[in-house]
Design a protein around this motif. Structure first.
Motif, PDB file in Angstrom:
ATOM      1  N   GLY A 151     -24.069 -74.071 -60.392  1.00 60.86           N
ATOM      2  CA  GLY A 151     -24.848 -74.800 -61.399  1.00 60.86           C
ATOM      3  C   GLY A 151     -26.345 -74.672 -61.156  1.00 60.86           C
ATOM      4  N   THR A 152     -26.733 -74.649 -59.899  1.00 58.47           N
ATOM      5  CA  THR A 152     -28.148 -74.487 -59.558  1.00 58.47           C
ATOM      6  C   THR A 152     -28.636 -73.110 -59.998  1.00 58.47           C
ATOM      7  OG1 THR A 152     -27.873 -75.963 -57.664  1.00 58.47           O
ATOM      8  CG2 THR A 152     -29.818 -74.537 -57.659  1.00 58.47           C
ATOM      9  N   VAL A 153     -27.838 -72.087 -59.753  1.00 57.19           N
ATOM     10  CA  VAL A 153     -28.214 -70.729 -60.155  1.00 57.19           C
ATOM     11  C   VAL A 153     -28.319 -70.651 -61.673  1.00 57.19           C
ATOM     12  CG1 VAL A 153     -27.508 -68.296 -60.190  1.00 57.19           C
ATOM     13  CG2 VAL A 153     -27.267 -69.638 -58.106  1.00 57.19           C
ATOM     14  N   LYS A 154     -27.383 -71.283 -62.381  1.00 59.94           N
ATOM     15  CA  LYS A 154     -27.433 -71.273 -63.842  1.00 59.94           C
ATOM     16  C   LYS A 154     -28.703 -71.952 -64.339  1.00 59.94           C
ATOM     17  CE  LYS A 154     -22.429 -71.146 -64.465  1.00 59.94           C
ATOM     18  NZ  LYS A 154     -21.245 -71.902 -64.905  1.00 59.94           N
ATOM     19  N   ALA A 155     -29.091 -73.048 -63.696  1.00 60.96           N
ATOM     20  CA  ALA A 155     -30.332 -73.747 -64.084  1.00 60.96           C
ATOM     21  C   ALA A 155     -31.544 -72.846 -63.815  1.00 60.96           C
ATOM     22  CB  ALA A 155     -30.452 -75.062 -63.327  1.00 60.96           C
ATOM     23  N   TRP A 156     -31.553 -72.170 -62.652  1.00 59.92           N
ATOM     24  CA  TRP A 156     -32.665 -71.254 -62.338  1.00 59.92           C
ATOM     25  C   TRP A 156     -32.745 -70.141 -63.365  1.00 59.92           C
ATOM     26  CZ3 TRP A 156     -31.565 -70.345 -56.421  1.00 59.92           C
ATOM     27  CH2 TRP A 156     -31.942 -71.481 -55.693  1.00 59.92           C
ATOM     28  N   LEU A 157     -31.595 -69.595 -63.752  1.00 56.10           N
ATOM     29  CA  LEU A 157     -31.588 -68.513 -64.740  1.00 56.10           C
ATOM     30  C   LEU A 157     -32.111 -69.010 -66.080  1.00 56.10           C
ATOM     31  CD1 LEU A 157     -28.165 -66.795 -63.896  1.00 56.10           C
ATOM     32  CD2 LEU A 157     -30.450 -65.850 -63.513  1.00 56.10           C
ATOM     33  N   HIS A 158     -31.681 -70.181 -66.491  1.00 52.36           N
ATOM     34  CA  HIS A 158     -32.140 -70.725 -67.766  1.00 52.36           C
ATOM     35  C   HIS A 158     -33.647 -70.950 -67.739  1.00 52.36           C
ATOM     36  CE1 HIS A 158     -32.279 -73.047 -71.436  1.00 52.36           C
ATOM     37  NE2 HIS A 158     -32.913 -74.014 -70.765  1.00 52.36           N
ATOM     38  N   ARG A 159     -34.140 -71.603 -66.694  1.00 53.69           N
ATOM     39  CA  ARG A 159     -35.577 -71.888 -66.587  1.00 53.69           C
ATOM     40  C   ARG A 159     -36.380 -70.586 -66.455  1.00 53.69           C
ATOM     41  NH1 ARG A 159     -34.297 -76.434 -62.313  1.00 53.69           N
ATOM     42  NH2 ARG A 159     -33.569 -78.036 -63.753  1.00 53.69           N
ATOM     43  N   GLY A 160     -35.829 -69.649 -65.701  1.00 47.92           N
ATOM     44  CA  GLY A 160     -36.514 -68.371 -65.536  1.00 47.92           C
ATOM     45  C   GLY A 160     -36.615 -67.608 -66.842  1.00 47.92           C
ATOM     46  N   ARG A 161     -35.522 -67.572 -67.634  1.00 46.96           N
ATOM     47  CA  ARG A 161     -35.545 -66.893 -68.935  1.00 46.96           C
ATOM     48  C   ARG A 161     -36.542 -67.561 -69.868  1.00 46.96           C
ATOM     49  NH1 ARG A 161     -29.804 -66.749 -68.175  1.00 46.96           N
ATOM     50  NH2 ARG A 161     -29.690 -68.669 -69.416  1.00 46.96           N
ATOM     51  N   ALA A 162     -36.567 -68.882 -69.861  1.00 47.04           N
ATOM     52  CA  ALA A 162     -37.494 -69.608 -70.739  1.00 47.04           C
ATOM     53  C   ALA A 162     -38.941 -69.302 -70.362  1.00 47.04           C
ATOM     54  CB  ALA A 162     -37.219 -71.110 -70.667  1.00 47.04           C
ATOM     55  N   MET A 164     -40.022 -66.644 -68.749  1.00 46.90           N
ATOM     56  CA  MET A 164     -40.281 -65.229 -69.051  1.00 46.90           C
ATOM     57  C   MET A 164     -40.579 -65.053 -70.536  1.00 46.90           C
ATOM     58  SD  MET A 164     -39.995 -63.205 -66.343  1.00 46.90           S
ATOM     59  CE  MET A 164     -39.492 -61.615 -66.939  1.00 46.90           C
ATOM     60  N   ALA A 165     -39.851 -65.764 -71.396  1.00 47.37           N
ATOM     61  CA  ALA A 165     -40.080 -65.657 -72.836  1.00 47.37           C
ATOM     62  C   ALA A 165     -41.502 -66.084 -73.184  1.00 47.37           C
ATOM     63  CB  ALA A 165     -39.055 -66.498 -73.600  1.00 47.37           C
ATOM     64  N   VAL A 166     -41.968 -67.143 -72.519  1.00 48.33           N
ATOM     65  CA  VAL A 166     -43.338 -67.599 -72.771  1.00 48.33           C
ATOM     66  C   VAL A 166     -44.335 -66.553 -72.293  1.00 48.33           C
ATOM     67  CG1 VAL A 166     -45.066 -69.325 -72.130  1.00 48.33           C
ATOM     68  CG2 VAL A 166     -42.743 -70.046 -72.739  1.00 48.33           C
ATOM     69  N   HIS A 167     -44.149 -66.036 -71.079  1.00 48.11           N
ATOM     70  CA  HIS A 167     -45.077 -65.045 -70.511  1.00 48.11           C
ATOM     71  C   HIS A 167     -45.087 -63.743 -71.303  1.00 48.11           C
ATOM     72  CE1 HIS A 167     -46.272 -67.324 -67.034  1.00 48.11           C
ATOM     73  NE2 HIS A 167     -45.010 -67.515 -66.664  1.00 48.11           N
ATOM     74  N   LEU A 168     -43.949 -63.375 -71.840  1.00 52.85           N
ATOM     75  CA  LEU A 168     -43.855 -62.108 -72.583  1.00 52.85           C
ATOM     76  C   LEU A 168     -44.041 -62.295 -74.087  1.00 52.85           C
ATOM     77  CD1 LEU A 168     -40.835 -60.522 -70.668  1.00 52.85           C
ATOM     78  CD2 LEU A 168     -43.251 -59.947 -70.428  1.00 52.85           C
ATOM     79  N   ASN A 169     -44.343 -63.522 -74.528  1.00 53.55           N
ATOM     80  CA  ASN A 169     -44.531 -63.831 -75.939  1.00 53.55           C
ATOM     81  C   ASN A 169     -43.316 -63.438 -76.760  1.00 53.55           C
ATOM     82  OD1 ASN A 169     -47.160 -64.852 -75.583  1.00 53.55           O
ATOM     83  ND2 ASN A 169     -47.980 -62.761 -75.614  1.00 53.55           N
ATOM     84  N   LEU A 170     -42.147 -63.799 -76.280  1.00 50.49           N
ATOM     85  CA  LEU A 170     -40.897 -63.507 -76.985  1.00 50.49           C
ATOM     86  C   LEU A 170     -40.372 -64.773 -77.626  1.00 50.49           C
ATOM     87  CD1 LEU A 170     -39.023 -61.318 -74.344  1.00 50.49           C
ATOM     88  CD2 LEU A 170     -40.262 -60.531 -76.345  1.00 50.49           C
ATOM     89  N   ASP A 171     -39.762 -64.605 -78.792  1.00 50.96           N
ATOM     90  CA  ASP A 171     -39.043 -65.719 -79.415  1.00 50.96           C
ATOM     91  C   ASP A 171     -37.756 -65.869 -78.625  1.00 50.96           C
ATOM     92  OD1 ASP A 171     -37.516 -67.418 -80.936  1.00 50.96           O
ATOM     93  OD2 ASP A 171     -38.148 -66.545 -82.843  1.00 50.96           O
ATOM     94  N   ASP A 172     -37.516 -67.021 -78.048  1.00 56.27           N
ATOM     95  CA  ASP A 172     -36.384 -67.230 -77.144  1.00 56.27           C
ATOM     96  C   ASP A 172     -35.041 -66.951 -77.817  1.00 56.27           C
ATOM     97  OD1 ASP A 172     -35.288 -67.817 -74.703  1.00 56.27           O
ATOM     98  OD2 ASP A 172     -35.262 -69.982 -75.016  1.00 56.27           O
ATOM     99  N   ASN A 173     -34.928 -67.113 -79.143  1.00 58.21           N
ATOM    100  CA  ASN A 173     -33.651 -66.926 -79.815  1.00 58.21           C
ATOM    101  C   ASN A 173     -33.360 -65.475 -80.180  1.00 58.21           C
ATOM    102  OD1 ASN A 173     -33.122 -69.670 -79.696  1.00 58.21           O
ATOM    103  ND2 ASN A 173     -34.210 -70.083 -81.604  1.00 58.21           N
ATOM    104  N   THR A 174     -34.366 -64.712 -80.593  1.00 59.08           N
ATOM    105  CA  THR A 174     -34.114 -63.391 -81.128  1.00 59.08           C
ATOM    106  C   THR A 174     -34.542 -62.268 -80.212  1.00 59.08           C
ATOM    107  OG1 THR A 174     -36.246 -63.282 -82.255  1.00 59.08           O
ATOM    108  CG2 THR A 174     -34.393 -64.248 -83.482  1.00 59.08           C
TER     109      THR A 174
END
Length: 178
Positions: A151-162, A164-174
């Protein structure tokens, strides 16, 4: 007359010279000889030093030779010839190599952006993303390696993806750029 006793030559037994005596007396001369051969003072010093090192390890036997310096000189010359041959072989190899340098493109802009975005993440989020997505490890394996719950790894992955999306200017959904 000098004296009444007869002077007969006695058998003179000379002690073999010590290593230090031979070194002090002949190091400079041998270095000059090898310098004339090499044309490089450092190389000459190196081979003479190596020859003396080899003589030192065998000094009990070599010191009894009629001319221990001849043995050291021969070893130094053999070392010099071996170095010269190796250098000649290496130079020949280098001459056969293509002279044109191959051009390699630098990293793509997307890769540079990805590395920069990863660098902004906390260490645990970055490790989780790299191990899971780039290392193709399942969540369970990442958890085991990091010593945490899945569960901790899943939380890290979720937070990390979010993040990264901000840093890369990506729309998180598409995944499209904004």
């Amino acid at each position: 007359m000098a004296g009444t006793r007869s002077e007969t030559p006695s058998a003179v037994h000379h002690e073999p010279p010590t290593f230090d005596e031979i070194y002090a007396a002949h190091y400079a001369d041998l270095t000059v000889q090898l310098y004339a051969y090499f044309g490089d003072r450092q190389e000459a010093q190196d081979v003479v030093q190596e020859a003396f090192c080899r003589a030192l390890s065998r000094w009990k036997r070599i010191s009894r030779y009629d001319d221990p310096v001849a043995w050291i000189r021969r070893v130094a010359w053999n070392l010099a010839v071996s170095r010269w041959r190796r250098a000649r072989t290496a130079l020949g190899f280098l001459r056969r190599q293509p002279t044109a340098e191959l051009y390699a493109d630098g990293p793509e802009p997307d890769r540079v952006a990805l590395i920069a975005a990863l660098a902004e993440l906390p260490d645990n989020h970055r490790r989780a993303l790299v191990l899971h997505y780039l290392g193709d490890m399942p969540v369970a394996e990442v958890a085991r390696r990091e010593g945490v719950a899945e569960g901790t790894v899943k939380a890290w992955l979720h937070r990390g993806r979010a993040a990264m999306a901000v840093h890369l200017n990506l729309d998180d959904n598409t995944g499209d750029t904004r």
